[in-house]
Every structure is written in C-alpha cells, then in structure tokens.
Motif scaffolding. Structure first.
Motif, PDB file in Angstrom:
ATOM      1  N   THR A   1      12.382   4.561   6.747  1.00  0.00           N
ATOM      2  CA  THR A   1      10.976   4.550   6.969  1.00  0.00           C
ATOM      3  C   THR A   1      10.241   5.077   5.811  1.00  0.00           C
ATOM      4  N   LEU A   2       9.131   4.440   5.183  1.00  0.00           N
ATOM      5  CA  LEU A   2       8.313   5.276   4.162  1.00  0.00           C
ATOM      6  C   LEU A   2       7.129   5.597   4.843  1.00  0.00           C
ATOM      7  N   VAL A   3       6.585   6.791   4.641  1.00  0.00           N
ATOM      8  CA  VAL A   3       5.407   7.311   5.411  1.00  0.00           C
ATOM      9  C   VAL A   3       4.459   7.970   4.380  1.00  0.00           C
ATOM     10  N   ALA A   4       3.250   7.288   4.306  1.00  0.00           N
ATOM     11  CA  ALA A   4       2.129   7.782   3.445  1.00  0.00           C
ATOM     12  C   ALA A   4       0.891   8.189   4.138  1.00  0.00           C
ATOM     13  N   ARG A   5       0.185   9.185   3.600  1.00  0.00           N
ATOM     14  CA  ARG A   5      -0.737   9.954   4.370  1.00  0.00           C
ATOM     15  C   ARG A   5      -2.235   9.886   3.429  1.00  0.00           C
ATOM     16  N   ASP A   6      -3.305   9.430   3.685  1.00  0.00           N
ATOM     17  CA  ASP A   6      -4.382   9.274   2.664  1.00  0.00           C
ATOM     18  C   ASP A   6      -5.159  10.479   2.900  1.00  0.00           C
TER      19      ASP A   6
ATOM     20  N   LEU B   1       0.952  -1.235   0.132  1.00  0.00           N
ATOM     21  CA  LEU B   1      -0.051  -0.098   0.122  1.00  0.00           C
ATOM     22  C   LEU B   1       0.715   1.196  -0.002  1.00  0.00           C
ATOM     23  N   VAL B   2       1.679   1.158   0.859  1.00  0.00           N
ATOM     24  CA  VAL B   2       2.642   2.474   0.934  1.00  0.00           C
ATOM     25  C   VAL B   2       3.719   2.651  -0.392  1.00  0.00           C
ATOM     26  N   GLU B   3       4.168   1.528  -0.583  1.00  0.00           N
ATOM     27  CA  GLU B   3       5.155   1.705  -1.579  1.00  0.00           C
ATOM     28  C   GLU B   3       4.527   2.054  -3.098  1.00  0.00           C
TER      29      GLU B   3
ATOM     30  N   HIS C   1       4.635   8.882  -1.135  1.00  0.00           N
ATOM     31  CA  HIS C   1       5.116   8.616   0.344  1.00  0.00           C
ATOM     32  C   HIS C   1       6.287   9.641   0.482  1.00  0.00           C
ATOM     33  N   GLU C   2       6.538   9.630   1.768  1.00  0.00           N
ATOM     34  CA  GLU C   2       7.936  10.489   2.114  1.00  0.00           C
ATOM     35  C   GLU C   2       8.896   9.602   2.650  1.00  0.00           C
TER      36      GLU C   2
ATOM     37  N   THR D   1       0.155   5.788   7.349  1.00  0.00           N
ATOM     38  CA  THR D   1       0.698   4.377   7.372  1.00  0.00           C
ATOM     39  C   THR D   1       2.171   4.325   7.009  1.00  0.00           C
ATOM     40  N   ALA D   2       2.669   3.766   7.749  1.00  0.00           N
ATOM     41  CA  ALA D   2       4.264   3.839   7.596  1.00  0.00           C
ATOM     42  C   ALA D   2       5.211   2.484   7.523  1.00  0.00           C
TER      43      ALA D   2
END
Length: 376
Positions: A84-89, A68-70, A74-75, A95-96
């Motif tokens: 660490t990869l961090v995503a926001r919907d 999902l994140v990849e 993402h940041e 989700t990280a």
C-alpha cells in the motif's frame, strides 16, 4: 443507475454511518457488525454530519486517486496483506492506494470525510468495514474506552475475560465455554471502561474468528461447516481457499502455510456463530473474572497458583495488530486508549478474581473444568 444506501453502526454512545453507491457494500456492513454492534439502515439523505464513510465502486475515481498517490511523495507499507502506498498533503489529507487490490482510501481530517474507492464490490465492502470499524474505535478511545487483547464470554450474571499471547488459548477458552451455553462476547479483543460505580463495562470488537481445523473438529462443528459449504454457503472471503478445500475433503488436522510457521484457519463471520453453530452472542457485559490459560497437549485441566498482572501485550496496539496499521490516522496514538484510561483499567482489573489455568487438548474436559471453576 446506482442505488445509494446507508447503514449506521452504533456502539455505546458513538456512531458512524457508511454510505455507498452499491447496496452490497452496506449490506455487508449490516451483516458483519449487526450481531455485536447495533447496525441499522438509514435514509442516505438523512446523513448530514460526520463521521461518515463513503464507500463506492468507481473505477474512474480509483484511477484518479491511484495516479495522485503515485505521482507525489509517498511511503510504502503493508496493509491487509497488500502493498500500500500512502501520501499526505500539506493540509493533512491522507490518501492511500493498494494497486494489487485496486483499492483507494482517503481521510480528510478538516471535514471528517472518509472514503474507500475500488473497482469491485467485495473488496470495497471488506475495506470499508475495516475503515468504519477503525473510525468507530477512534471515537470510543477518545470517549475513554480502552481496547484489550482478550476474549470474553458471559452468562448474563458473570462476564469472564481471558488473556494471553497469541496461541495461549483465548479463542479456545471462549468457544469452549460458549459451546456449553455461555454467550460469546468477543473472541480476540474487547473494549472496556469503568462506570460510575467502578465496574468495568465490556463491549465487543466485531471481527471474523480464526479457528483451526483441529479446534473446529473438537467443538463438533466440522461436519456442520462442511454441509453448509456443500450447500453453497461461504465462510469469510479472507479465508484461504486451501482451507475451504480441506473442510470439504473432511480434513480435521491442522493445515499449515508453506514453511510450517503459521496455521491456516477457518474464518467465521460473526453471524455464523449463531446461524451455523448455535451459539448465543452478547452485546455487553460487566467484567467479573479473569483467566490466563496455557495450553499443554497432554495436560489435565488444573489451576496453577501464580498470580499474573497485565502487561503491554494485553492491550491492543500496533505490535499486536500488524495486519491493519492505522494508515489513515483514525485512532489516538497507541491505538488502545489513553495512558490514564489504561492505568485505570489495569487498576480495576487487578482487583478482580483471577485464575491461571493449564488446559489440555481435550476440549470437553477443559470446558467442564472451566465451568466448574467459574461456578465456585
């Protein structure tokens, strides 16, 4: 079949519950937080309201969150020494994922649900404890507490707070006094809040303590630690294996990372202070004295006359906490308390007796000097 267990953490007037499909995860939380916060088992079916951390070992769910994140914007950041990869919907859910650690984190603000998912129990246990602690920190800060970069000891009548930059001697001062019989309240950071009478209440921030090999020896703890390790016990898993090998080999001088910029230290669980080294731990106190130490190798312990005021570095925030950025948005902006709370704490602390002290490398002399100073 997995067994679901739950552990509740309680500090001051707030609490958070950790629920897991792996008992080792909640057992770790009970051990880690128990000596300083009130940690106790509860029935999983009794957990019906947030805040809750769901911490599960589930490879399939981890793979789903990683994908999902990849595959969405993402940041990239560093969290707990891992990429660490961090995503926001659009609904605010964060989700990280940390692919090298095979850990996923998720915060759904709309429901208050927090999740930590991984493929192995030990990384999940450590990560879930960090997230639960950060979530409880957020609750305490919203309740008017402030987080300070300080150590604390108490003898039931007097609670002493020690301030200073990294390496100034906060941990050294606290452990020197604790080794004389004072109760250890915190080794690196504390929560404080004025009560109705204007006194500053103090709460601990549970964490592993980083102790250099030289300090371990000066405290008289080196042989104790070596015997415990030889018997098959372990220090905190974040400790570098070279440190364990050094203790087992009897090394007592500092151990440095390549390049010599950072010392590799022994990482002590909170409960090992009592179980291994015989210290007494305190769960609260009322601030009454401030110390500002400076360590100089060949100095004799002495009081230095200048008076010090608290600065920005004395409050715990992002620049003093670079290993654990608030990737899930669990703490109010700044991470150390509201502006009003900080100003109130600074005002009350400025009214307390304080000493700027010079300490040397003779720990016994330092401890005797400090004990006498605080008894006057």
């Amino acid at each position: 079949m997995n067994t679901v267990t739950a552990t509740r953490l309680h500090a001051a007037d707030v609490n958070i519950t950790m629920v897991s499909n792996t008992p080792a995860v909640t057992d770790y939380a009970h051990r880690y937080f128990g000596p300083w916060w009130n940690a106790f088992e509860v029935l999983p079916e009794s957990v019906c309201a947030a805040p809750v951390v769901f911490a599960d070992v589930d490879a399939d769910q981890y793979a789903t969150l990683q994908a999902l994140v990849e595959t969405c914007p993402h940041e990239e950041t560093t969290y707990a020494k891992a990429a660490t990869l961090v995503a926001r919907d659009t609904e605010g859910t964060i989700t990280a994922v940390s692919p090298t650690q095979q850990l996923a984190y998720r915060h759904e603000p709309a429901t208050g649900r927090l999740s930590v998912i991984g493929t192995e129990s030990e990384p999940v246990a450590l990560a879930a404890a960090r997230i639960a602690r950060d979530a409880l920190r957020g609750l305490l800060l919203r309740d008017g507490w402030t987080l300070l970069h300080a150590s604390a000891v108490t003898d039931s009548c007097r609670t002493v707070l020690t301030f200073g930059e990294k390496g100034a001697g906060k941990t050294t001062t606290a452990l020197a006094l604790a080794n004389l019989g004072w109760q250890l309240l915190a080794n690196d950071r504390i929560f404080v809040r004025p009560d109705e009478g204007g006194q500053l209440r103090v709460l601990p921030w549970p964490s592993a303590a980083a102790i250099g090999l030289g300090l371990l020896d000066a405290l008289g703890w080196h042989d104790v630690a070596r015997k415990r390790l030889e018997a098959g016990e372990a220090l905190h898993p974040t400790q570098h294996p070279d440190v364990t090998d050094a203790v087992l080999a009897g090394r007592r001088e500092p151990l440095w990372e390549p390049g010599g910029k950072r010392e590799r230290k022994v990482q002590v669980y909170p409960d090992q202070f009592a179980d291994w080294f015989g210290l007494k731990l305190a769960t609260s106190g009322l601030a009454q004295f401030l110390l500002f130490p400076q360590i100089r190798r060949d100095a004799a312990p002495a009081v230095e006359g200048c008076r010090r005021t608290l600065g920005d570095s004395d409050f715990m925030h992002g620049t003093t906490e670079d290993r654990y950025p608030d990737i899930l948005g669990l703490a109010p902006a700044g991470g150390s308390g509201s502006s009003d709370a900080r100003q109130s704490v600074a005002y009350h602390l400025d009214k307390l007796p304080q000493h700027t002290v010079i300490l040397g490398h003779d720990l016994a002399a330092n401890a005797a000097f400090l004990h006498q100073l605080l008894s006057e």
